[in-house]
Design a protein around this motif. Structure first.
Motif, PDB file in Angstrom:
ATOM      1  N   ALA A  28       0.808  -1.221   0.000  1.00 49.03           N
ATOM      2  CA  ALA A  28       0.000   0.000   0.000  1.00 49.03           C
ATOM      3  C   ALA A  28       0.843   1.274   0.000  1.00 49.03           C
ATOM      4  O   ALA A  28       0.290   2.367   0.125  1.00 49.03           O
ATOM      5  CB  ALA A  28      -0.923   0.002   1.218  1.00 49.03           C
ATOM      6  N   CYS A  29       2.160   1.140  -0.139  1.00 52.27           N
ATOM      7  CA  CYS A  29       3.032   2.298   0.033  1.00 52.27           C
ATOM      8  C   CYS A  29       3.851   2.575  -1.222  1.00 52.27           C
ATOM      9  O   CYS A  29       3.934   1.758  -2.131  1.00 52.27           O
ATOM     10  CB  CYS A  29       3.970   2.067   1.219  1.00 52.27           C
ATOM     11  SG  CYS A  29       3.132   1.613   2.756  1.00 52.27           S
ATOM     12  N   ARG A  30       4.478   3.743  -1.229  1.00 52.38           N
ATOM     13  CA  ARG A  30       5.433   4.121  -2.274  1.00 52.38           C
ATOM     14  C   ARG A  30       6.810   4.245  -1.619  1.00 52.38           C
ATOM     15  O   ARG A  30       6.943   4.900  -0.591  1.00 52.38           O
ATOM     16  CB  ARG A  30       5.035   5.447  -2.925  1.00 52.38           C
ATOM     17  CG  ARG A  30       3.676   5.424  -3.622  1.00 52.38           C
ATOM     18  CD  ARG A  30       3.376   6.777  -4.273  1.00 52.38           C
ATOM     19  NE  ARG A  30       3.296   7.842  -3.278  1.00 52.38           N
ATOM     20  CZ  ARG A  30       2.171   8.184  -2.648  1.00 52.38           C
ATOM     21  NH1 ARG A  30       1.047   7.531  -2.897  1.00 52.38           N
ATOM     22  NH2 ARG A  30       2.170   9.165  -1.776  1.00 52.38           N
ATOM     23  N   CYS A  38       3.349   5.989   3.084  1.00 56.27           N
ATOM     24  CA  CYS A  38       2.110   5.218   3.198  1.00 56.27           C
ATOM     25  C   CYS A  38       0.930   6.134   3.498  1.00 56.27           C
ATOM     26  O   CYS A  38      -0.050   5.725   4.132  1.00 56.27           O
ATOM     27  CB  CYS A  38       2.232   4.170   4.282  1.00 56.27           C
ATOM     28  SG  CYS A  38       3.626   3.037   4.097  1.00 56.27           S
ATOM     29  N   SER A  39       1.010   7.390   3.087  1.00 58.15           N
ATOM     30  CA  SER A  39      -0.052   8.357   3.374  1.00 58.15           C
ATOM     31  C   SER A  39      -1.300   8.063   2.544  1.00 58.15           C
ATOM     32  O   SER A  39      -1.210   7.600   1.404  1.00 58.15           O
ATOM     33  CB  SER A  39       0.443   9.779   3.067  1.00 58.15           C
ATOM     34  OG  SER A  39       1.624  10.067   3.784  1.00 58.15           O
ATOM     35  N   GLU A  40      -2.465   8.350   3.149  1.00 59.09           N
ATOM     36  CA  GLU A  40      -3.744   8.267   2.449  1.00 59.09           C
ATOM     37  C   GLU A  40      -3.968   6.907   1.794  1.00 59.09           C
ATOM     38  O   GLU A  40      -4.366   6.803   0.641  1.00 59.09           O
ATOM     39  CB  GLU A  40      -3.838   9.371   1.391  1.00 59.09           C
ATOM     40  CG  GLU A  40      -3.738  10.766   1.959  1.00 59.09           C
ATOM     41  CD  GLU A  40      -3.863  11.844   0.900  1.00 59.09           C
ATOM     42  OE1 GLU A  40      -5.003  12.226   0.584  1.00 59.09           O
ATOM     43  OE2 GLU A  40      -2.802  12.267   0.378  1.00 59.09           O
ATOM     44  N   ARG A  41      -3.732   5.851   2.559  1.00 60.27           N
ATOM     45  CA  ARG A  41      -3.906   4.498   2.024  1.00 60.27           C
ATOM     46  C   ARG A  41      -4.991   3.718   2.767  1.00 60.27           C
ATOM     47  O   ARG A  41      -5.144   2.516   2.542  1.00 60.27           O
ATOM     48  CB  ARG A  41      -2.573   3.724   2.100  1.00 60.27           C
ATOM     49  CG  ARG A  41      -1.455   4.349   1.271  1.00 60.27           C
ATOM     50  CD  ARG A  41      -1.793   4.329  -0.193  1.00 60.27           C
ATOM     51  NE  ARG A  41      -0.741   4.941  -1.003  1.00 60.27           N
ATOM     52  CZ  ARG A  41      -0.781   5.021  -2.329  1.00 60.27           C
ATOM     53  NH1 ARG A  41      -1.805   4.526  -2.976  1.00 60.27           N
ATOM     54  NH2 ARG A  41       0.202   5.603  -3.002  1.00 60.27           N
ATOM     55  N   GLY A  42      -5.720   4.376   3.666  1.00 57.88           N
ATOM     56  CA  GLY A  42      -6.778   3.683   4.404  1.00 57.88           C
ATOM     57  C   GLY A  42      -6.259   2.644   5.374  1.00 57.88           C
ATOM     58  O   GLY A  42      -6.970   1.691   5.711  1.00 57.88           O
ATOM     59  N   LEU A  43      -5.031   2.808   5.863  1.00 56.62           N
ATOM     60  CA  LEU A  43      -4.416   1.819   6.747  1.00 56.62           C
ATOM     61  C   LEU A  43      -5.047   1.846   8.135  1.00 56.62           C
ATOM     62  O   LEU A  43      -5.376   2.906   8.671  1.00 56.62           O
ATOM     63  CB  LEU A  43      -2.916   2.080   6.862  1.00 56.62           C
ATOM     64  CG  LEU A  43      -2.097   1.995   5.570  1.00 56.62           C
ATOM     65  CD1 LEU A  43      -0.637   2.330   5.844  1.00 56.62           C
ATOM     66  CD2 LEU A  43      -2.219   0.617   4.945  1.00 56.62           C
ATOM     67  N   LEU A  44      -5.184   0.653   8.732  1.00 58.48           N
ATOM     68  CA  LEU A  44      -5.684   0.523  10.100  1.00 58.48           C
ATOM     69  C   LEU A  44      -4.560   0.240  11.085  1.00 58.48           C
ATOM     70  O   LEU A  44      -4.766   0.295  12.294  1.00 58.48           O
ATOM     71  CB  LEU A  44      -6.730  -0.592  10.177  1.00 58.48           C
ATOM     72  CG  LEU A  44      -7.977  -0.416   9.288  1.00 58.48           C
ATOM     73  CD1 LEU A  44      -8.888  -1.630   9.404  1.00 58.48           C
ATOM     74  CD2 LEU A  44      -8.724   0.851   9.675  1.00 58.48           C
ATOM     75  N   TRP A  58       6.162   8.006   6.341  1.00 54.72           N
ATOM     76  CA  TRP A  58       4.956   8.830   6.320  1.00 54.72           C
ATOM     77  C   TRP A  58       3.734   7.927   6.451  1.00 54.72           C
ATOM     78  O   TRP A  58       3.511   7.065   5.613  1.00 54.72           O
ATOM     79  CB  TRP A  58       4.870   9.625   5.014  1.00 54.72           C
ATOM     80  CG  TRP A  58       6.076  10.469   4.719  1.00 54.72           C
ATOM     81  CD1 TRP A  58       7.113  10.148   3.900  1.00 54.72           C
ATOM     82  CD2 TRP A  58       6.366  11.774   5.235  1.00 54.72           C
ATOM     83  NE1 TRP A  58       8.046  11.157   3.864  1.00 54.72           N
ATOM     84  CE2 TRP A  58       7.613  12.177   4.679  1.00 54.72           C
ATOM     85  CE3 TRP A  58       5.703  12.635   6.107  1.00 54.72           C
ATOM     86  CZ2 TRP A  58       8.206  13.403   4.971  1.00 54.72           C
ATOM     87  CZ3 TRP A  58       6.293  13.857   6.402  1.00 54.72           C
ATOM     88  CH2 TRP A  58       7.527  14.226   5.840  1.00 54.72           C
ATOM     89  N   LEU A  59       2.951   8.143   7.527  1.00 56.23           N
ATOM     90  CA  LEU A  59       1.745   7.340   7.763  1.00 56.23           C
ATOM     91  C   LEU A  59       0.523   8.234   7.965  1.00 56.23           C
ATOM     92  O   LEU A  59      -0.475   7.809   8.560  1.00 56.23           O
ATOM     93  CB  LEU A  59       1.938   6.454   8.995  1.00 56.23           C
ATOM     94  CG  LEU A  59       2.931   5.290   8.844  1.00 56.23           C
ATOM     95  CD1 LEU A  59       3.257   4.690  10.199  1.00 56.23           C
ATOM     96  CD2 LEU A  59       2.374   4.231   7.913  1.00 56.23           C
TER      97      LEU A  59
END
Length: 261
Positions: A28-30, A38-44, A58-59
């Motif tokens: 889910a990251c770049r 990993c910004s704006e990836r809907g991570l929980l 970046w989270l």
């Protein structure tokens, strides 16, 4: 045909020429060298498959609510960690283990209401801490004392409760003014009569009543020791006085009987 053995020196040379496999970038990251976004990836939660060579992570703008024990893999080279605009409510006291080289931590725009001194103990190199725009009403002085290298602190836009409980934080802020950023935005929210009053505008006289009524640990120990003894002594005293009264009435009745003809 028999298998030919590759000479040891040749095998070693081949291993040196072939680059070691690098850890895969979280799906889910770049990723770029040293940086994981990993910004704006809907991570929980925090992705676990991170390279140990990561220096910037970046989270921000996800849905992380809790940082549990050892939420991060071993990241000995991490210098910057951003968790802005998540929904953080709780950070476990062992959540940040393994991040001893971290220098900048951004926890702004979350839902934090409580931080314990143990939370930041592993961050011995932290220089910048942003706790702005959370839901902090008080902050234990031990939380900030656990950061020996702290140089910049952001606490703006929190609903500070300006009662006697904020006295330890005010003392720390007063002695570390050069470290506090956005001082003008440190405003009281409670009580209502102090709403939007600048915390840094308080003086020693503002907390005189708190200092006069505060008790030291020695006072509490004395109360715990004297209290039970006083209670027991009062019981013995009441029992003794009651016995004297009963004895007095008994003697008086006997003497009255002897006086009768």
């Amino acid at each position: 045909m028999g298998c030919r053995r590759v000479p040891g020196p040749v095998l070693a040379l081949l291993l040196l020429l072939c680059p070691a496999p690098s850890p895969a970038c979280p799906a889910a990251c770049r990723c770029s060298p040293g940086e994981v976004d990993c910004s704006e990836r809907g991570l929980l939660q925090v992705p676990w498959s991170l390279s140990p060579n990561t220096s910037t992570l970046w989270l921000g703008y996800n849905f992380i609510t809790v940082l549990g024990p050892r939420s991060f893999p071993l990241l000995p080279g991490l210098r910057l960690l951003s968790l802005v605009h998540n929904r953080l409510e709780l950070i476990h006291s062992r959540a940040l283990l393994g991040l001893g080289e971290l220098q900048e931590l951004d926890l702004s725009h979350n839902h934090l209401t409580l931080l314990t001194p143990e939370t930041f103990l592993p961050l011995t190199s932290l220089a910048t801490l942003n706790l702005g725009s959370n839901r902090l009403g008080e902050l234990e002085p031990g939380v900030l004392d656990a950061l020996p290298q702290l140089q910049a602190l952001f606490l703006q836009d929190n609903p500070w409760v300006c009662s006697c409980g904020i006295l330890p934080l005010w003392r720390w802020l007063s002695h570390n003014r050069e470290k506090v950023r956005e001082k003008s935005l440190l405003l009281c929210r409670v009580p209502e009569q102090l709403n939007k009053y600048p915390i840094m505008a308080f003086g020693d006289e503002s907390f005189r009543q708190c200092q006069e009524t505060s008790l030291s640990p020695q006072h509490y120990i004395a109360f715990f020791i004297i209290g039970p003894f006083s209670f027991i002594a009062s019981i013995f005293f009441c029992t003794f006085m009651g016995s004297l009264v009963v004895l007095y009435h008994s003697l008086r009745r006997d003497s009255h009987c002897w006086r009768k003809p």
